[in-house]
Design a protein around this motif. Structure first.
Motif, mmCIF file in Angstrom:
data_model
loop_
_atom_site.group_PDB
_atom_site.id
_atom_site.type_symbol
_atom_site.label_atom_id
_atom_site.label_comp_id
_atom_site.label_asym_id
_atom_site.label_seq_id
_atom_site.Cartn_x
_atom_site.Cartn_y
_atom_site.Cartn_z
ATOM 1 N N ASP A 116 0.806 -1.220 0.000
ATOM 2 C CA ASP A 116 0.000 0.000 0.000
ATOM 3 C C ASP A 116 0.842 1.273 0.000
ATOM 4 O OD1 ASP A 116 1.007 -0.043 2.547
ATOM 5 O OD2 ASP A 116 -0.935 0.090 3.562
ATOM 6 N N GLY A 117 2.175 1.130 -0.085
ATOM 7 C CA GLY A 117 3.063 2.284 -0.149
ATOM 8 C C GLY A 117 3.616 2.714 1.197
ATOM 9 N N SER A 118 3.083 2.167 2.287
ATOM 10 C CA SER A 118 3.599 2.533 3.605
ATOM 11 C C SER A 118 4.903 1.793 3.874
ATOM 12 C CB SER A 118 2.565 2.211 4.689
ATOM 13 O OG SER A 118 2.334 0.821 4.738
ATOM 14 N N GLU A 119 5.685 2.341 4.807
ATOM 15 C CA GLU A 119 6.963 1.725 5.154
ATOM 16 C C GLU A 119 6.862 1.066 6.513
ATOM 17 O OE1 GLU A 119 9.737 4.928 4.950
ATOM 18 O OE2 GLU A 119 10.127 4.598 2.837
ATOM 19 N N SER A 120 7.578 -0.027 6.688
ATOM 20 C CA SER A 120 7.631 -0.680 7.991
ATOM 21 C C SER A 120 9.056 -1.156 8.241
ATOM 22 C CB SER A 120 6.657 -1.856 8.055
ATOM 23 O OG SER A 120 7.014 -2.838 7.105
ATOM 24 N N TYR A 121 9.425 -1.151 9.509
ATOM 25 C CA TYR A 121 10.753 -1.601 9.896
ATOM 26 C C TYR A 121 10.741 -3.117 10.039
ATOM 27 C CZ TYR A 121 12.383 3.116 10.879
ATOM 28 O OH TYR A 121 12.772 4.422 10.769
ATOM 29 N N GLY A 122 11.920 -3.711 9.910
ATOM 30 C CA GLY A 122 12.069 -5.140 10.136
ATOM 31 C C GLY A 122 12.077 -5.438 11.624
#
Length: 196
Positions: A116-122
């Motif tokens: 959806d274009g959002s960023e997330s950390y590992g």
């Protein structure tokens, strides 16, 4: 594992999750405006000068005493945020508190973009510190055996919280953008000091 042993770990996971959610919802921006003087000098008042015809020779004005100030000890860490330092380096942490502390790192390198274009950390990496552990020189953090050397860089997020039920926490700190950690150009390390 007993229920009692799971509780501190669950709190840590919840706090870390809230930190990640908070950072993803808001963009933090800190602007440095300068550090005000701890003591403002008294205002200087101009004395009216007499007319030139009435007093042809200038009179010496009495010397004014300089304002006396009490010296203030410099803080352990700078009071002004750094300006986006791009250096990557090791991370040294000093726990100067009386709390057992867990330090968690969310690396920008592990950040991914969702569909959806959002960023997330590992997955975050964490280290546990006993009270006063590394309090004088700090401890250089390392990755688990067999992995590459730990390098933190601008944009990485560091947070710390007490594991003794006191609900104390430090951070979140954004490397290169917030007051801590501090870049040490001599040792090429980021230094984080946790204090009361």
């Amino acid at each position: 594992m007993t229920k009692r042993g799971v509780y501190p770990a669950a709190i840590g996971v919840v706090l870390l999750g809230l930190t990640v959610w908070f950072l993803s919802q808001f963009q933090i921006s800190i602007q440095y405006e300068g550090v005000p003087s701890p003591v403002d000098p008294p205002p200087v008042q101009d004395e009216p000068s007499p007319p030139a015809a009435a007093n042809p020779t200038p009179a010496a004005s009495p010397p004014t005493a300089a304002p006396t100030t009490t010296p203030i000890a410099a803080p352990a860490t700078p009071t002004a945020p750094q300006r986006a330092i791009a250096q990557a380096g090791a991370l040294r942490v000093s726990n100067q508190t009386d709390h057992p502390v867990r330090v968690a790192l969310l690396s920008r390198q592990a950040k991914t973009r969702n569909a959806d274009g959002s960023e997330s950390y590992g997955e975050p990496i964490h280290w546990d510190f006993a009270p006063q552990e590394g309090s004088t020189k700090g401890l250089l953090l390392a990755l688990p055996e067999g992995e590459a050397d730990l390098r933190v860089q601008a944009g990485d997020v560091i947070t710390a919280f007490a594991q003794d039920g006191s609900r104390r926490y430090w951070g979140p700190y954004v490397v290169g953008e917030t007051v801590a950690p501090v870049w040490n150009a001599t040792s090429q390390e980021w230094e984080l000091v946790l204090s009361k």
